[in-house]
Design a protein around this motif. Sequence first.
Motif, PDB file in Angstrom:
ATOM      1  N   THR A   7      -3.909  15.390   2.538  1.00  0.00           N
ATOM      2  CA  THR A   7      -4.312  16.428   3.489  1.00  0.00           C
ATOM      3  C   THR A   7      -4.743  15.818   4.815  1.00  0.00           C
ATOM      4  O   THR A   7      -5.159  14.660   4.889  1.00  0.00           O
ATOM      5  CB  THR A   7      -5.476  17.282   2.939  1.00  0.00           C
ATOM      6  OG1 THR A   7      -6.563  16.404   2.583  1.00  0.00           O
ATOM      7  CG2 THR A   7      -5.042  18.090   1.730  1.00  0.00           C
ATOM      8  N   TYR A   8      -4.643  16.631   5.837  1.00  0.00           N
ATOM      9  CA  TYR A   8      -5.135  16.298   7.175  1.00  0.00           C
ATOM     10  C   TYR A   8      -5.787  17.558   7.728  1.00  0.00           C
ATOM     11  O   TYR A   8      -5.135  18.605   7.825  1.00  0.00           O
ATOM     12  CB  TYR A   8      -3.979  15.847   8.079  1.00  0.00           C
ATOM     13  CG  TYR A   8      -4.384  15.661   9.519  1.00  0.00           C
ATOM     14  CD1 TYR A   8      -4.913  14.444   9.952  1.00  0.00           C
ATOM     15  CD2 TYR A   8      -4.262  16.687  10.444  1.00  0.00           C
ATOM     16  CE1 TYR A   8      -5.294  14.269  11.266  1.00  0.00           C
ATOM     17  CE2 TYR A   8      -4.647  16.523  11.766  1.00  0.00           C
ATOM     18  CZ  TYR A   8      -5.164  15.316  12.166  1.00  0.00           C
ATOM     19  OH  TYR A   8      -5.560  15.137  13.475  1.00  0.00           O
ATOM     20  N   LEU A   9      -7.082  17.504   8.016  1.00  0.00           N
ATOM     21  CA  LEU A   9      -7.865  18.695   8.404  1.00  0.00           C
ATOM     22  C   LEU A   9      -7.776  19.768   7.326  1.00  0.00           C
ATOM     23  O   LEU A   9      -7.793  20.967   7.625  1.00  0.00           O
ATOM     24  CB  LEU A   9      -7.395  19.275   9.748  1.00  0.00           C
ATOM     25  CG  LEU A   9      -7.293  18.344  10.950  1.00  0.00           C
ATOM     26  CD1 LEU A   9      -6.950  19.147  12.208  1.00  0.00           C
ATOM     27  CD2 LEU A   9      -8.569  17.550  11.165  1.00  0.00           C
ATOM     28  N   GLY A  10      -7.631  19.335   6.088  1.00  0.00           N
ATOM     29  CA  GLY A  10      -7.487  20.280   4.995  1.00  0.00           C
ATOM     30  C   GLY A  10      -6.097  20.861   4.860  1.00  0.00           C
ATOM     31  O   GLY A  10      -5.820  21.638   3.941  1.00  0.00           O
ATOM     32  N   GLY A 193     -12.109  18.262   9.479  1.00  0.00           N
ATOM     33  CA  GLY A 193     -11.779  16.843   9.456  1.00  0.00           C
ATOM     34  C   GLY A 193     -12.511  16.073  10.537  1.00  0.00           C
ATOM     35  O   GLY A 193     -12.859  16.631  11.584  1.00  0.00           O
ATOM     36  N   LEU A 194     -12.766  14.793  10.278  1.00  0.00           N
ATOM     37  CA  LEU A 194     -13.312  13.874  11.267  1.00  0.00           C
ATOM     38  C   LEU A 194     -12.363  12.691  11.382  1.00  0.00           C
ATOM     39  O   LEU A 194     -11.983  12.095  10.369  1.00  0.00           O
ATOM     40  CB  LEU A 194     -14.696  13.373  10.855  1.00  0.00           C
ATOM     41  CG  LEU A 194     -15.820  14.401  10.703  1.00  0.00           C
ATOM     42  CD1 LEU A 194     -17.112  13.692  10.312  1.00  0.00           C
ATOM     43  CD2 LEU A 194     -16.019  15.202  11.969  1.00  0.00           C
ATOM     44  N   VAL A 195     -11.981  12.357  12.603  1.00  0.00           N
ATOM     45  CA  VAL A 195     -11.114  11.216  12.855  1.00  0.00           C
ATOM     46  C   VAL A 195     -11.993  10.064  13.330  1.00  0.00           C
ATOM     47  O   VAL A 195     -12.687  10.175  14.341  1.00  0.00           O
ATOM     48  CB  VAL A 195     -10.037  11.546  13.910  1.00  0.00           C
ATOM     49  CG1 VAL A 195      -9.103  10.346  14.098  1.00  0.00           C
ATOM     50  CG2 VAL A 195      -9.248  12.783  13.511  1.00  0.00           C
ATOM     51  N   LEU A 242     -11.683  12.865   5.960  1.00  0.00           N
ATOM     52  CA  LEU A 242     -11.899  11.749   6.869  1.00  0.00           C
ATOM     53  C   LEU A 242     -10.536  11.147   7.175  1.00  0.00           C
ATOM     54  O   LEU A 242      -9.754  10.863   6.263  1.00  0.00           O
ATOM     55  CB  LEU A 242     -12.819  10.702   6.244  1.00  0.00           C
ATOM     56  CG  LEU A 242     -14.228  11.165   5.869  1.00  0.00           C
ATOM     57  CD1 LEU A 242     -15.008  10.018   5.234  1.00  0.00           C
ATOM     58  CD2 LEU A 242     -14.969  11.716   7.071  1.00  0.00           C
ATOM     59  N   ILE A 243     -10.259  10.969   8.461  1.00  0.00           N
ATOM     60  CA  ILE A 243      -8.966  10.438   8.890  1.00  0.00           C
ATOM     61  C   ILE A 243      -9.214   9.124   9.621  1.00  0.00           C
ATOM     62  O   ILE A 243     -10.049   9.056  10.532  1.00  0.00           O
ATOM     63  CB  ILE A 243      -8.229  11.436   9.813  1.00  0.00           C
ATOM     64  CG1 ILE A 243      -7.955  12.741   9.071  1.00  0.00           C
ATOM     65  CG2 ILE A 243      -6.932  10.835  10.315  1.00  0.00           C
ATOM     66  CD1 ILE A 243      -8.908  13.858   9.386  1.00  0.00           C
ATOM     67  N   ALA A 244      -8.514   8.085   9.243  1.00  0.00           N
ATOM     68  CA  ALA A 244      -8.706   6.767   9.845  1.00  0.00           C
ATOM     69  C   ALA A 244      -7.840   6.611  11.086  1.00  0.00           C
ATOM     70  O   ALA A 244      -6.687   7.035  11.112  1.00  0.00           O
ATOM     71  CB  ALA A 244      -8.364   5.673   8.842  1.00  0.00           C
ATOM     72  N   SER A 245      -8.413   5.978  12.092  1.00  0.00           N
ATOM     73  CA  SER A 245      -7.680   5.726  13.329  1.00  0.00           C
ATOM     74  C   SER A 245      -8.122   4.395  13.910  1.00  0.00           C
ATOM     75  O   SER A 245      -9.280   4.004  13.762  1.00  0.00           O
ATOM     76  CB  SER A 245      -7.954   6.859  14.328  1.00  0.00           C
ATOM     77  OG  SER A 245      -7.319   6.630  15.561  1.00  0.00           O
ATOM     78  N   SER A 264      -6.010  10.568   5.230  1.00  0.00           N
ATOM     79  CA  SER A 264      -4.799  10.242   5.970  1.00  0.00           C
ATOM     80  C   SER A 264      -5.166   9.309   7.111  1.00  0.00           C
ATOM     81  O   SER A 264      -6.342   9.002   7.321  1.00  0.00           O
ATOM     82  CB  SER A 264      -4.125  11.521   6.502  1.00  0.00           C
ATOM     83  OG  SER A 264      -5.070  12.378   7.118  1.00  0.00           O
ATOM     84  N   VAL A 265      -4.159   8.856   7.848  1.00  0.00           N
ATOM     85  CA  VAL A 265      -4.396   7.944   8.965  1.00  0.00           C
ATOM     86  C   VAL A 265      -3.605   8.409  10.175  1.00  0.00           C
ATOM     87  O   VAL A 265      -2.601   9.097  10.044  1.00  0.00           O
ATOM     88  CB  VAL A 265      -4.003   6.489   8.624  1.00  0.00           C
ATOM     89  CG1 VAL A 265      -4.714   6.003   7.371  1.00  0.00           C
ATOM     90  CG2 VAL A 265      -2.482   6.351   8.465  1.00  0.00           C
TER      91      VAL A 265
END
Length: 330
Positions: A7-10, A193-195, A242-245, A264-265
């Motif tokens: 998922t990304y932002l759910g 979501g948090l990036v 949580l999204i990694a960047s 996700s990333v």
Amino acid sequence: MSNLQTTYLGIPIKNPIVVGSSGLSSTIDGIKALAKAGVAAIVLKSVFEEEIKAEAEQTIGQQLGQDDNNLEFYDYYDYQVKNEVLDRYVSLIREAKAAVDIPIIASINCSSYSEWVSFAHKIEEAGADGIELNIFKLPFGVKDEAAAIEKIYFDIVDKVKTSLRIPFGIKLAPYFTNLGNVIHRLSHSGAQGLVLFNRFTSVDYDIENDQVVVGKVYSNADEYVNSLRWISIAAPNAGCDLIASTGIHDYRTLVKMLMAGASSVELVSAIYKEGAEVVGAMLSELEQWMSRRGFQSIADFKGRLSQGEASNPEVFERVQFMRYFSGHKQ
């Protein structure tokens, strides 16, 4: 074949690779190429609050003339210019949605919530699957209190969440007094979501010409460690994706982020440096790694190495610090 769904932002996506906001996603041709390469979602190039303001002020300055004291005239042009910028962005969203069959995420780069609620409405109406709020607030003011800076983030979230039906996320910088506390509270604030993290343009000096210049534009492969640390710390108690960047350049770093607890990333620099084909290579290597380790899906190993899985999480970081420096000789 391994199940790479996450998922990304759910939002359900077919694999964990999302293209971050950049020039890569500023045109329909670029968006089509990225989708063909296998990315799971695309964050469009940001529309910047400062750029809209600057364009409005420039246009108004050219048009006012004898009416420079006419506030109604000023308000009219201010409204018109800002809407023209937004209309161009809305058109990009609509064209992108028609061109590809993966989620399209709008990106707003903002430092206040002044007019972004109405902008977010128009973005939602254009068909965006979600919105990433890239809140740019570098805390350089010596008189700024930490609480006042944090309040900007929560005020924006409060304004946006009450007026949107589509998911939204926050792209954060790591510059907070108590970063763990801010990440935790924001993850439970209503954002999906948090990036982690925003990578600001760096400053450098030209020492021969006595000039301030832009530093390295692209991230390097060793810049992932800060995101890895904080995703690992935040994941066990996070209330959203949580999204990694930053610094994700190969499948190994992708795996590390997922094992830390990322859903996700976001990739940008790796694609600029190696081309869109890096996406397919990373996904292929991810599947091979999963097969070799006996994992059927990302859910099988997501968060496996988060700090919450440590036997003694309270002292984990301190122990690692002591282990390194006690054996390090100059």
